[in-house]
Design a protein around this motif. Sequence first.
Motif, PDB file in Angstrom:
ATOM      1  N   TYR A 291       0.791  -1.222   0.000  1.00  0.00           N
ATOM      2  CA  TYR A 291       0.000   0.000   0.000  1.00  0.00           C
ATOM      3  C   TYR A 291       0.828   1.279   0.000  1.00  0.00           C
ATOM      4  O   TYR A 291       0.265   2.368  -0.121  1.00  0.00           O
ATOM      5  CB  TYR A 291      -0.907   0.035   1.226  1.00  0.00           C
ATOM      6  CG  TYR A 291      -2.027  -0.975   1.216  1.00  0.00           C
ATOM      7  CD1 TYR A 291      -3.253  -0.689   0.611  1.00  0.00           C
ATOM      8  CD2 TYR A 291      -1.855  -2.222   1.800  1.00  0.00           C
ATOM      9  CE1 TYR A 291      -4.278  -1.616   0.604  1.00  0.00           C
ATOM     10  CE2 TYR A 291      -2.887  -3.161   1.797  1.00  0.00           C
ATOM     11  CZ  TYR A 291      -4.091  -2.852   1.196  1.00  0.00           C
ATOM     12  OH  TYR A 291      -5.109  -3.778   1.188  1.00  0.00           O
ATOM     13  N   CYS A 292       2.131   1.195   0.194  1.00  0.00           N
ATOM     14  CA  CYS A 292       2.915   2.420   0.328  1.00  0.00           C
ATOM     15  C   CYS A 292       4.273   2.293  -0.336  1.00  0.00           C
ATOM     16  O   CYS A 292       4.703   1.203  -0.725  1.00  0.00           O
ATOM     17  CB  CYS A 292       3.074   2.798   1.798  1.00  0.00           C
ATOM     18  SG  CYS A 292       4.042   1.611   2.772  1.00  0.00           S
ATOM     19  N   ASP A 293       4.960   3.419  -0.432  1.00  0.00           N
ATOM     20  CA  ASP A 293       6.247   3.492  -1.098  1.00  0.00           C
ATOM     21  C   ASP A 293       7.408   3.315  -0.128  1.00  0.00           C
ATOM     22  O   ASP A 293       8.465   2.797  -0.498  1.00  0.00           O
ATOM     23  CB  ASP A 293       6.373   4.843  -1.803  1.00  0.00           C
ATOM     24  CG  ASP A 293       7.407   4.836  -2.915  1.00  0.00           C
ATOM     25  OD1 ASP A 293       7.479   3.840  -3.651  1.00  0.00           O
ATOM     26  OD2 ASP A 293       8.134   5.835  -3.057  1.00  0.00           O
ATOM     27  N   GLU A 294       7.233   3.786   1.107  1.00  0.00           N
ATOM     28  CA  GLU A 294       8.290   3.725   2.115  1.00  0.00           C
ATOM     29  C   GLU A 294       7.670   3.589   3.502  1.00  0.00           C
ATOM     30  O   GLU A 294       6.483   3.872   3.704  1.00  0.00           O
ATOM     31  CB  GLU A 294       9.134   5.011   2.105  1.00  0.00           C
ATOM     32  CG  GLU A 294       9.824   5.329   0.813  1.00  0.00           C
ATOM     33  CD  GLU A 294      10.663   6.602   0.915  1.00  0.00           C
ATOM     34  OE1 GLU A 294      10.842   7.120   2.049  1.00  0.00           O
ATOM     35  OE2 GLU A 294      11.127   7.087  -0.125  1.00  0.00           O
ATOM     36  N   PHE A 295       8.531   3.195   4.444  1.00  0.00           N
ATOM     37  CA  PHE A 295       8.187   3.226   5.863  1.00  0.00           C
ATOM     38  C   PHE A 295       9.083   4.240   6.569  1.00  0.00           C
ATOM     39  O   PHE A 295      10.258   4.394   6.222  1.00  0.00           O
ATOM     40  CB  PHE A 295       8.399   1.866   6.534  1.00  0.00           C
ATOM     41  CG  PHE A 295       7.529   0.759   6.019  1.00  0.00           C
ATOM     42  CD1 PHE A 295       6.148   0.899   5.957  1.00  0.00           C
ATOM     43  CD2 PHE A 295       8.091  -0.449   5.610  1.00  0.00           C
ATOM     44  CE1 PHE A 295       5.340  -0.123   5.483  1.00  0.00           C
ATOM     45  CE2 PHE A 295       7.291  -1.481   5.145  1.00  0.00           C
ATOM     46  CZ  PHE A 295       5.920  -1.322   5.081  1.00  0.00           C
ATOM     47  N   LEU A 296       8.524   4.917   7.559  1.00  0.00           N
ATOM     48  CA  LEU A 296       9.287   5.761   8.474  1.00  0.00           C
ATOM     49  C   LEU A 296       9.042   5.218   9.876  1.00  0.00           C
ATOM     50  O   LEU A 296       7.885   5.065  10.282  1.00  0.00           O
ATOM     51  CB  LEU A 296       8.830   7.215   8.386  1.00  0.00           C
ATOM     52  CG  LEU A 296       9.367   8.186   9.449  1.00  0.00           C
ATOM     53  CD1 LEU A 296      10.880   8.301   9.370  1.00  0.00           C
ATOM     54  CD2 LEU A 296       8.705   9.555   9.310  1.00  0.00           C
TER      55      LEU A 296
ATOM     56  N   ILE B 250      10.598  -2.693   1.294  1.00  0.00           N
ATOM     57  CA  ILE B 250      10.644  -1.401   0.616  1.00  0.00           C
ATOM     58  C   ILE B 250      11.552  -0.467   1.420  1.00  0.00           C
ATOM     59  O   ILE B 250      11.934  -0.781   2.552  1.00  0.00           O
ATOM     60  CB  ILE B 250       9.235  -0.783   0.479  1.00  0.00           C
ATOM     61  CG1 ILE B 250       8.588  -0.590   1.854  1.00  0.00           C
ATOM     62  CG2 ILE B 250       8.358  -1.626  -0.433  1.00  0.00           C
ATOM     63  CD1 ILE B 250       7.234   0.123   1.794  1.00  0.00           C
ATOM     64  N   PRO B 251      11.945   0.693   0.849  1.00  0.00           N
ATOM     65  CA  PRO B 251      12.791   1.628   1.588  1.00  0.00           C
ATOM     66  C   PRO B 251      12.211   1.963   2.960  1.00  0.00           C
ATOM     67  O   PRO B 251      11.003   2.174   3.106  1.00  0.00           O
ATOM     68  CB  PRO B 251      12.821   2.864   0.682  1.00  0.00           C
ATOM     69  CG  PRO B 251      12.671   2.302  -0.690  1.00  0.00           C
ATOM     70  CD  PRO B 251      11.703   1.159  -0.539  1.00  0.00           C
ATOM     71  N   VAL B 252      13.082   2.014   3.952  1.00  0.00           N
ATOM     72  CA  VAL B 252      12.656   2.292   5.319  1.00  0.00           C
ATOM     73  C   VAL B 252      13.669   3.219   5.970  1.00  0.00           C
ATOM     74  O   VAL B 252      14.880   3.074   5.765  1.00  0.00           O
ATOM     75  CB  VAL B 252      12.495   0.992   6.140  1.00  0.00           C
ATOM     76  CG1 VAL B 252      13.770   0.169   6.154  1.00  0.00           C
ATOM     77  CG2 VAL B 252      12.029   1.286   7.566  1.00  0.00           C
ATOM     78  N   THR B 253      13.181   4.182   6.730  1.00  0.00           N
ATOM     79  CA  THR B 253      14.038   5.127   7.439  1.00  0.00           C
ATOM     80  C   THR B 253      13.821   4.983   8.941  1.00  0.00           C
ATOM     81  O   THR B 253      12.685   4.973   9.410  1.00  0.00           O
ATOM     82  CB  THR B 253      13.735   6.580   7.021  1.00  0.00           C
ATOM     83  OG1 THR B 253      13.966   6.716   5.620  1.00  0.00           O
ATOM     84  CG2 THR B 253      14.639   7.560   7.760  1.00  0.00           C
TER      85      THR B 253
END
Length: 313
Positions: free
Chosen positions: A224-229, A256-259
């Motif tokens: 559902y999303c492009d990234e996680f924070l 997926i990309p995660v910060t």
Amino acid sequence: MMRATSLHATLSSNLGCLTVRPDSLNLTARRLSMIMPLPISGPSQLSVRCAVRFRPCIDIHKGKVKQIVGSTLRDTEKGGSTLITNFESDKSAAEFGKLYKEDGLTGGHVVMLGADPLTKSAAIEALHAHPGGLQVGGGINSDNALSYIEEGASHIIVTSYVFNNGQMDLERLKDLVHLVGKQRLVLDLSCRKKAGKYAVVTDRWQKFSDVCIDQEILDFLASYCDEFLVHGVDVEGKKLGIDEELVALLGKYSPIPVTYAGGVTVMADLERIKVAGDGRVDVTVGSALDIFGGNLAYRDVVTWHAQQVALSV
């Protein structure tokens, strides 16, 4: 409306974070397939590649750029807030946006710590200073999400709107996906330890949701999303060191990309995140930076960031 309780009970029977209702056990494979999002055709062109990079931040409270201990921000009965402020800048949000643009930093986070007009205005000014280079979060919902994209945000960041009253509201999540697109959505999965698991917290990090971070939930939400924070709330803003266990979890399971944000104090912490996250977790630094009153040189972090970018080419 499918709630996270029944979803989690289906995906994994071993989650101690959830209380399974009897009706949750009747979820069939057909019903589960019905709640999965439609695939988004083509690769995302807006996502910042995750390669252990520095993601800058601009936290705004009452129109001012501040660094606070996030877990102390809460509404009082009189409508105000009680919080511990580590730093308040005399520079505007727009000036920080311009700085990050000049230094070639993208994928940073503008976080509105309140819904007052001054805070919203400052956030929009930051987006205008670095169009397409910053994400924005704080009070985002289906009514205002698109307006921030139109003001220049690359992504919107959401937590409490999706994790509503302690449960994941998939209808709201799907509405946001249809509104702005999966490729412009970041899910904030900021969490605290509870019964040995990392539970997502909402409502200014004061309320535990019934969603715990693990491989199953990360795989599901990545649709559902492009990234996680992810803020490690137990260490965020306290400059006490990073939560290596959480970083390792994110590096191992996020598809997926995660910060990660929380606890960075010295340059060595950046390398710890790189190692613990297996080279797959980006990092945000706030209160420790000298531009926010700390002792860690912003320029050193930018140089480190450039080195990571060069290594990933």
